[in-house]
Design an enzyme around this catalytic site. Structure first.
Site, PDB file in Angstrom:
ATOM      1  N   ASP A   1      -3.277   4.299   2.838  1.00 52.02           N
ATOM      2  CA  ASP A   1      -3.756   4.822   4.099  1.00 52.02           C
ATOM      3  C   ASP A   1      -3.331   6.150   4.436  1.00 52.02           C
ATOM      4  O   ASP A   1      -2.000   6.544   4.251  1.00 52.02           O
ATOM      5  CB  ASP A   1      -2.805   3.829   5.260  1.00 52.02           C
ATOM      6  CG  ASP A   1      -3.367   2.526   5.282  1.00 52.02           C
ATOM      7  OD1 ASP A   1      -4.584   2.360   5.059  1.00 52.02           O
ATOM      8  OD2 ASP A   1      -2.558   1.555   5.786  1.00 52.02           O
TER       9      ASP A   1
ATOM     10  N   ASP B   1       1.464   4.772   2.540  1.00 52.83           N
ATOM     11  CA  ASP B   1       1.066   5.539   3.565  1.00 52.83           C
ATOM     12  C   ASP B   1       1.185   6.914   3.763  1.00 52.83           C
ATOM     13  O   ASP B   1       2.503   7.070   3.429  1.00 52.83           O
ATOM     14  CB  ASP B   1       1.727   4.770   5.014  1.00 52.83           C
ATOM     15  CG  ASP B   1       1.502   3.273   5.001  1.00 52.83           C
ATOM     16  OD1 ASP B   1       0.450   2.580   5.264  1.00 52.83           O
ATOM     17  OD2 ASP B   1       2.382   2.610   4.225  1.00 52.83           O
TER      18      ASP B   1
ATOM     19  N   ASP C   1       0.884  -0.984  -0.141  1.00 51.62           N
ATOM     20  CA  ASP C   1      -0.112  -0.175  -0.081  1.00 51.62           C
ATOM     21  C   ASP C   1       1.001   1.157  -0.021  1.00 51.62           C
ATOM     22  O   ASP C   1       2.166   1.049  -0.044  1.00 51.62           O
ATOM     23  CB  ASP C   1      -0.916  -0.044   1.224  1.00 51.62           C
ATOM     24  CG  ASP C   1      -0.101   0.186   2.490  1.00 51.62           C
ATOM     25  OD1 ASP C   1       0.971   0.203   2.552  1.00 51.62           O
ATOM     26  OD2 ASP C   1      -0.858   0.364   3.635  1.00 51.62           O
TER      27      ASP C   1
END
Ligand code: ATP
Ligand code: MN
Ligand code: MN
Length: 393
Positions: free
Chosen positions: A317, A206, A204
């Site tokens: 995120d 962040d 992902d």
């Protein structure tokens, strides 16, 4: 027969936060094997064993050269009998029977496939497996009710399994930056997580968001999310509110790695590179319409990716921190997860301090220690500063 005197013996400190662990791993076969056993333990609700394997793998990651024989490992910390057996098997037989057995086991394969769905944890996967669900196909046929996160996870399964590149992370960074400064001029974003540690790919992306004036960041996340949503950038988002105020009187909670920041778990819709201009970030309405129609889930499950698709789904995120907690948030969200765990263990066991992503509490002095940089926090903890690129434990 190797002459023992010629064998290189290694020496490393037992806390990962006392070591410099770069991405230059000289023992990937051994660390992959131990990481797989760690993952299997974590997926089987055996967190203690999981941590033990993670610690063992991290010790090997910190070695300056490949291990050639178990005698070299004498005196190294965190290598229990179980880990040593796995290492010996690989060094002497080329493979560990336990690792190979685990890899092939139906249970492990099912746990992996199911928990690879965004929104599905070990507990849910376990329950589904007990109901005879071992594959995505079986899950889709089962009529199990999925929550919104799991539906999105299933819909974008293939995309989310593809590692995110640094170029994609940077492209998303530009979008988030535009969103953040549009809704709050002066607000700042920082890339955190694996990419801050120099990783070339991640599961992902962040970001940490703050504003140099304390208090201005309040209420920022919903505005950022609305902006992103209005521009068609979000395929999924779930925002959780800041709950730190409720715990403000107590010391930072060392044992828990849950933090209380306002945060957003999301899935971005990222246009392909050739469709991303240097500044161009918007989806045209026409695109959005065509692409939305294309990504629809039918009764037969997600449609296979076709050559016409011009975007991919990426997990992102977002975390918002007040500037007074920024250094702690930065340190706490840069990782690696084991490095963070070890920092907290060091703080608690060796310094009688409680470290969290919000604060550092000195139990002896009975007060919080303020910091405006990561360096200051390391100093409070009596540690040599370790830069992000050397926190890859
Ligand atoms: P990857 O490339 O796989 O994303 P990563 O190191 O970025 O690797 P993440 O799972 O994205 O891994 O986590 C990034 C950091 O955020 C880690 O340091 C972790 O400690 C922290 N973190 C993740 N989830 C939470 C949480 N719920 N509460 C507090 N910190 C968290
Ligand atoms: Mn990450
Ligand atoms: Mn993350």
């Amino acid at each position: 027969q190797i002459d023992e005197a010629e064998v290189v013996a290694f020496s490393v400190p037992s806390y990962a936060c006392l070591r410099r662990t770069t991405l230059d791993n000289h023992n990937p076969v051994l660390t992959d094997a131990l990481s797989l056993l760690a993952e299997n333990a974590e997926l089987s609700d055996e967190d203690g064993r999981g941590v033990a394997f993670r610690r063992a793998a991290a010790v090997l990651k910190a070695l300056p050269e490949p291990v050639t024989g178990v005698t070299q490992l004498r005196g190294l910390p965190c290598l229990g009998g179980h880990s040593l057996r796995v290492i010996r098997d690989i060094l002497e037989n080329g493979a560990s029977s336990e690792v190979e057995f685990t890899k092939q086991s139906e249970r492990f394969k099912a746990l992996k496939v199911l928990t690879d769905i965004f929104g599905v944890g070990a507990k849910t996967a376990e329950r589904w497996i007990r109901d005879g669900i071992h594959s995505l196909h079986q899950l889709q046929e089962s009529g199990q009710t999925l929550n919104r996160a799991q539906q999105a996870g299933l819909e974008h399964y293939d995309d989310l399994k593809q590692p995110v590149t640094k170029a994609e992370a940077d492209a998303i960074g530009e979008i988030v930056e535009e969103a953040v400064v549009s809704v709050l001029p002066g607000a700042q974003i920082t890339l955190i997580g694996g990419f801050r540690r120099g990783k070339l790919t991640g599961h992902d992306v962040d970001f940490l968001i703050t504003h140099p004036e304390e208090g201005r960041e309040v209420g920022l996340m919903p505005k950022v999310v609305s902006w992103l949503e209005s521009q068609g950038f979000l395929l999924y988002q779930k925002t959780t509110r800041n709950s730190y105020l409720e715990a403000k009187d107590g010391p930072a909670r060392p044992a828990s790695n849950m933090d209380r920041f306002e945060r957003c778990f999301s899935i971005f819709k990222l246009a392909d590179a050739e469709k991303r201009g240097t500044k161009q970030t918007e989806n045209t309405p026409e695109d959005t319409c065509r692409l939305a129609a294309h990504s629809q889930v039918t009764d037969e499950g997600p449609k296979p990716a076709s050559g016409h698709r011009r975007w991919r789904a990426v997990r992102v995120d977002l975390v918002v921190s007040p500037i007074s907690q920024f250094a702690f948030a930065l340190l706490g969200w840069t990782g690696s997860k084991l490095f963070e765990r070890e920092l907290r263990r060091w703080a608690g066991h060796e310094k009688a301090m409680s470290l969290s992503s919000h604060a550092l509490y000195d139990n002896k002095q009975g007060r919080y220690l303020k910091a405006t940089s990561e360096e200051e926090i390391f100093t409070y903890l009596g540690l040599e500063y370790i830069p992000p690129s050397e926190r890859n434990a």
